[in-house]
Design a protein around this motif. Structure first.
Motif, PDB file in Angstrom:
ATOM      1  N   ASP A 122      51.844  38.981  37.968  1.00 19.28           N
ATOM      2  CA  ASP A 122      51.716  39.533  36.624  1.00 19.28           C
ATOM      3  C   ASP A 122      50.641  40.622  36.512  1.00 19.28           C
ATOM      4  O   ASP A 122      50.735  41.500  35.660  1.00 19.28           O
ATOM      5  CB  ASP A 122      51.382  38.419  35.627  1.00 19.28           C
ATOM      6  N   PHE A 123      49.626  40.526  37.354  1.00 18.01           N
ATOM      7  CA  PHE A 123      48.506  41.461  37.282  1.00 18.01           C
ATOM      8  C   PHE A 123      48.248  42.072  38.659  1.00 18.01           C
ATOM      9  O   PHE A 123      48.520  41.445  39.686  1.00 18.01           O
ATOM     10  CB  PHE A 123      47.230  40.751  36.803  1.00 18.01           C
ATOM     11  N   SER A 124      47.714  43.271  38.647  1.00 20.46           N
ATOM     12  CA  SER A 124      47.327  43.930  39.897  1.00 20.46           C
ATOM     13  C   SER A 124      45.895  43.524  40.218  1.00 20.46           C
ATOM     14  O   SER A 124      44.935  44.087  39.688  1.00 20.46           O
ATOM     15  CB  SER A 124      47.445  45.453  39.751  1.00 20.46           C
ATOM     16  N   VAL A 125      45.752  42.520  41.074  1.00 17.78           N
ATOM     17  CA  VAL A 125      44.469  41.873  41.324  1.00 17.78           C
ATOM     18  C   VAL A 125      43.880  42.353  42.645  1.00 17.78           C
ATOM     19  O   VAL A 125      44.550  42.329  43.683  1.00 17.78           O
ATOM     20  CB  VAL A 125      44.616  40.338  41.352  1.00 17.78           C
ATOM     21  N   ASP A 126      42.639  42.772  42.605  1.00 19.82           N
ATOM     22  CA  ASP A 126      41.875  43.080  43.810  1.00 19.82           C
ATOM     23  C   ASP A 126      41.325  41.757  44.341  1.00 19.82           C
ATOM     24  O   ASP A 126      40.230  41.329  43.980  1.00 19.82           O
ATOM     25  CB  ASP A 126      40.752  44.052  43.468  1.00 19.82           C
ATOM     26  N   THR A 127      42.106  41.095  45.184  1.00 21.41           N
ATOM     27  CA  THR A 127      41.733  39.747  45.623  1.00 21.41           C
ATOM     28  C   THR A 127      40.441  39.735  46.428  1.00 21.41           C
ATOM     29  O   THR A 127      39.691  38.753  46.400  1.00 21.41           O
ATOM     30  CB  THR A 127      42.863  39.121  46.469  1.00 21.41           C
ATOM     31  N   GLU A 128      40.168  40.821  47.144  1.00 18.43           N
ATOM     32  CA  GLU A 128      38.965  40.864  47.982  1.00 18.43           C
ATOM     33  C   GLU A 128      37.690  40.810  47.137  1.00 18.43           C
ATOM     34  O   GLU A 128      36.660  40.298  47.578  1.00 18.43           O
ATOM     35  CB  GLU A 128      38.966  42.137  48.830  1.00 18.43           C
ATOM     36  N   ASN A 129      37.762  41.317  45.917  1.00 17.57           N
ATOM     37  CA  ASN A 129      36.581  41.365  45.055  1.00 17.57           C
ATOM     38  C   ASN A 129      36.705  40.457  43.837  1.00 17.57           C
ATOM     39  O   ASN A 129      35.968  40.621  42.870  1.00 17.57           O
ATOM     40  CB  ASN A 129      36.327  42.806  44.615  1.00 17.57           C
ATOM     41  N   SER A 130      37.647  39.513  43.895  1.00 14.27           N
ATOM     42  CA  SER A 130      37.829  38.559  42.803  1.00 14.27           C
ATOM     43  C   SER A 130      37.244  37.208  43.177  1.00 14.27           C
ATOM     44  O   SER A 130      36.976  36.927  44.352  1.00 14.27           O
ATOM     45  CB  SER A 130      39.317  38.422  42.465  1.00 14.27           C
ATOM     46  N   TRP A 131      37.075  36.342  42.162  1.00 12.88           N
ATOM     47  CA  TRP A 131      36.420  35.050  42.356  1.00 12.88           C
ATOM     48  C   TRP A 131      37.143  33.969  41.568  1.00 12.88           C
ATOM     49  O   TRP A 131      37.800  34.252  40.578  1.00 12.88           O
ATOM     50  CB  TRP A 131      34.965  35.117  41.868  1.00 12.88           C
ATOM     51  N   MET A 132      36.975  32.754  42.039  1.00 10.65           N
ATOM     52  CA  MET A 132      37.423  31.574  41.298  1.00 10.65           C
ATOM     53  C   MET A 132      36.201  30.735  40.963  1.00 10.65           C
ATOM     54  O   MET A 132      35.369  30.467  41.840  1.00 10.65           O
ATOM     55  CB  MET A 132      38.399  30.738  42.126  1.00 10.65           C
ATOM     56  N   ILE A 133      36.076  30.323  39.703  1.00  7.55           N
ATOM     57  CA  ILE A 133      34.996  29.431  39.287  1.00  7.55           C
ATOM     58  C   ILE A 133      35.617  28.182  38.684  1.00  7.55           C
ATOM     59  O   ILE A 133      36.441  28.261  37.769  1.00  7.55           O
ATOM     60  CB  ILE A 133      34.078  30.097  38.246  1.00  7.55           C
ATOM     61  N   GLY A 134      35.233  27.033  39.200  1.00  3.63           N
ATOM     62  CA  GLY A 134      35.757  25.778  38.677  1.00  3.63           C
ATOM     63  C   GLY A 134      34.844  24.623  39.008  1.00  3.63           C
ATOM     64  O   GLY A 134      33.945  24.741  39.853  1.00  3.63           O
TER      65      GLY A 134
END
Length: 345
Positions: A122-134
């Motif tokens: 759905d989105f054009s995500v820069d996975t290398e510079n993205s994060w998950m917080i949980g």
């Protein structure tokens, strides 16, 4: 069908768990009137927004399958969260949630990666510079297959952790600060090359393209204007400037047991952030002859009142056709004198 975001240029995203990450979790939250943000959430996400991060939520909501609340209730809770974030200038662009129980064996319940994969469609995500917080390991595990780094909200790190877990934060405020620190560190890490084979490869590539390498070296323990002038002038002499710095053990041998004042990692950081420094590397010996012989820079720069023939490395530089240039020190600046002045106070 993919609902690809209008902006095709990839963006860095913060993927967020919902309950106990964004909002206080009373247990199977289905009433928007009960929504309360966790401490620091608004301020922390606002800070990250300032640096260009966008936000998506990936959440398990088995309360729907259990009959505790409906899809409409879950949507109402999500809308309430965005309403509470609005005063901070923050918006969650989309809430992805799995309505199933674990026994349903679906592909979207975390730690499975169905939710994040839908988000990537759905989105054009820069996975290398993205994060998950949980706040749960399953949150971090869910994004591991797509190469996104994770930050766990917990008091203590668990014993078994996924490979993509890079930090454990006590709250989202600490997590946001870590992300900004990582953003800074990534900006200069490509300049620090400790593997000499990799450094030689860069040297050879530049040489093939006709670029001249300048090399200089030193301890650079407490960076001062004299250092800056030397490095700036050295860079003007060629196309690339490589700086070799003494290891901590080497500095200690040369300067005494109380040195270095700044550790190797700090000295690397300081030099790599200078715009006129292209590469920084480390040598363990007291002098840089071996490194110079390996790199064979076009120009070797030394600062001070040396005579070229007095430098032990000059013979090596001349042996392969290189050039040695002595640059004057900037008067009034010395690391040793700076330390003495501090000690006197």
């Amino acid at each position: 069908m993919s609902n690809r975001h209008i902006n095709e240029e990839s963006s860095p995203f913060i993927f967020l768990d919902r309950d106990n990450t964004l909002n206080v979790d009373p247990g199977y939250l289905g009433n928007p009137d009960e929504v309360k943000l966790m401490p620091y959430v608004g301020e922390s996400l606002a800070l990250l927004t300032s640096f260009g991060f966008r936000f998506l939520v990936l959440s398990n909501q088995s309360g729907i399958a259990r009959g505790y609340f409906t899809h409409n209730d879950a949507d109402a809770v999500n809308e309430k969260i965005n309403e509470l974030l609005q005063p901070y200038g923050v918006q969650i662009e989309k809430f992805y949630y799995c309505p199933h129980q674990e026994s349903d064996d679906c592909s979207c319940r975390k730690p499975k990666d169905g939710l994040v994969r839908q988000a990537l469609l759905d989105f054009s995500v820069d996975t290398e510079n993205s994060w998950m917080i949980g706040d749960a390991i399953r949150d971090i595990e869910a994004v591991q297959p797509v190469g996104i780094s994770g930050i766990l909200l917990a008091e203590n790190p668990p014993e078994d952790t996924p490979n993509n877990l890079v930090f454990v934060a006590k709250d989202i405020k600490e997590a946001s600060h870590f992300i900004l620190q990582a953003l800074f560190e990534k900006s200069y890490q490509h300049k620090i090359i400790l593997n000499q084979t990799d450094l030689v490869q860069k040297r050879n590539t530049d040489k093939e393209h006709g670029k001249q390498w300048v090399f200089t070296n030193g301890c650079f323990d407490i960076l001062h204007p004299g250092h800056l002038q030397l490095l700036y002038q050295a860079r003007l002499l060629g196309d690339k400037l490589c700086v070799g710095i003494n290891s901590d053990a080497s500095v200690q041998r040369l300067k005494g047991d109380s040195r270095p004042v700044n550790s190797l990692s700090v000295r690397l950081l300081m030099l790599a952030n200078l715009p006129y420094v292209d590469y920084v590397t480390v040598f363990e010996e007291d002098t840089p002859e071996n490194l110079i012989q390996t790199l064979q820079p076009d120009i070797h720069v030394k600062g001070g009142d040396y005579q070229i023939h007095d430098l032990p490395e000059s013979n090596i530089v001349h042996s392969y056709g290189g050039k040695v240039i002595i640059l004057p020190f900037r008067k009034g600046f010395s690391t040793t004198k700076t330390i003495e002045k501090i000690m006197q106070k």
